[in-house]
Design a protein around this motif. Sequence first.
Motif, PDB file in Angstrom:
ATOM      1  N   PRO A   1       0.833  -1.201   0.000  1.00 28.69           N
ATOM      2  CA  PRO A   1       0.000   0.000   0.000  1.00 28.69           C
ATOM      3  C   PRO A   1       0.871   1.255   0.000  1.00 28.69           C
ATOM      4  O   PRO A   1       1.926   1.267   0.650  1.00 28.69           O
TER       5      PRO A   1
ATOM      6  N   LYS B   1      -2.392   1.780  -8.972  1.00 25.48           N
ATOM      7  CA  LYS B   1      -2.577   2.665  -7.804  1.00 25.48           C
ATOM      8  C   LYS B   1      -3.180   3.985  -8.253  1.00 25.48           C
ATOM      9  O   LYS B   1      -2.771   4.546  -9.269  1.00 25.48           O
TER      10      LYS B   1
ATOM     11  N   GLU C   1      -5.307  -0.663   1.111  1.00 29.19           N
ATOM     12  CA  GLU C   1      -4.591  -1.959   1.119  1.00 29.19           C
ATOM     13  C   GLU C   1      -5.057  -2.858  -0.018  1.00 29.19           C
ATOM     14  O   GLU C   1      -4.793  -4.056  -0.047  1.00 29.19           O
TER      15      GLU C   1
END
Length: 397
Positions: free
Chosen positions: A108, A329, A306
């Motif tokens: 993460p 992401k 996460e």
Amino acid sequence: MTSFDEFINRHCKYVRNVVADMMSQPGSGRVVAGFVIDMFCTGMIDVANEFNIPTYVFFTSNAAFLGFQMHMLSLRDDRDRDLAESTDSDATIPVPSFVNPVPTKVFPSMVKSEGLDFVTRIVGKMREAKAIVVNTFLELETHAIESLSCDSSGPFVYPVGPLLNLEDGAGKQLDDEVKRWLDGQPPSSVVFLCFGSMGSFEEVQVKEIAYALERSGHRFLWSLRRPPLAEKGFGNPSDYEDPRVVLPEGFMDRTVGIGKVIGWAPQVALLAHRAIGGFVSHCGWNSVLESLWFGVPIAAWPMYAEQQLNAFAMVVELGLAVEIKMDYKKDMFNPKAEIELVTADEIEGGIRRLMADETIRTRAKEMSEKSRAAVAEGGSSYASVGSLIEDFMRNIS
Ligand SMILES: O=c1ccn([C@@H]2O[C@H](COP(=O)(O)OP(=O)(O)O[C@H]3O[C@H](CO)[C@@H](O)[C@H](O)[C@H]3O)[C@@H](O)[C@H]2O)c(=O)[nH]1
């Protein structure tokens, strides 16, 4: 700027006053059996300690991620910290709560640089709790739960899940027209796309998804949401008045009868429908648990928090999902950040694999039965809740 935990900690004094009031009632004895706090409210542990009351953390994500966070503490002063920061490399790091070495690419973003300090502060405090109650179940996360149980210096772990809200449709009921359309589709034939409470994409990405859906030829139901305005910074997505403004020209006309584009979706009701055969998901933990409950396999397209780790667990560790892009992401705190584009080809490939992979479909159905058995009388989570209640009772006896 106030950090998240500083903000929570400002509320400690109010909780302290309320508990002091409860404890001072004449004849009340030991009335508070424990503090049950959210994983971000660990500052409240100090308040509980002042009254000699044990704390239980409710962890809304999974055991593998809990173990990952615990492991981050040990990386703080370790050479692996540099590795953990190297998201562009193909480095992997062994993490006790995962069977396979974990690629740093799926770490993460919050464990990078200053974020790691925040995580280690929260997790360091969490270790002071008497126990951590996790929304997971033993049959799903056997390795991760056992690895946490081996850590005798850490808090006790109660896996009590899946805890799901199956009743109220998260604020929205299944629309009559969508229901009629779904009722008319063959079983397990429709791909459902939904990216959680904060998930949205820019127009350029929306178009790639649309091309992928069209080319895949699969029936689809797509929860498409408008990103918050870049000028406004961090915020919630909203529904489009007319999604045509971001879709490729003619997409809606060409896909009439094949697919539907909706806004906020009654996700649970949709996953429960027999026509839904696959779920393109950001892998938020509630979505994963809901999907497994109904035995719907996932194509993993994580975005933030996460979710990349959850995707890794689902695809690689548990074999319950196919990958669209495990290390994708999106920077939720900076809408102006550069956009990483997942191409129509990558998405189409993921959708085709999702709908064709009978092994994953069978595994998802088996896990559905196990998840229901876990919370039924005699099941692993049922027993764990019983032990938790006994634990509470011992605190006041
Ligand atoms: O159109 C939508 C979108 C979402 N939901 C519901 O909203 C919830 C979404 O939860 P989740 O899948 O966990 O995603 P997030 O809202 O993104 O959850 C945050 O919290 C989770 C639990 O801690 C983390 O796993 C995630 O990474 C984090 O983003 C689920 O119950 C969905 O059914 C709907 O009903 N309709």
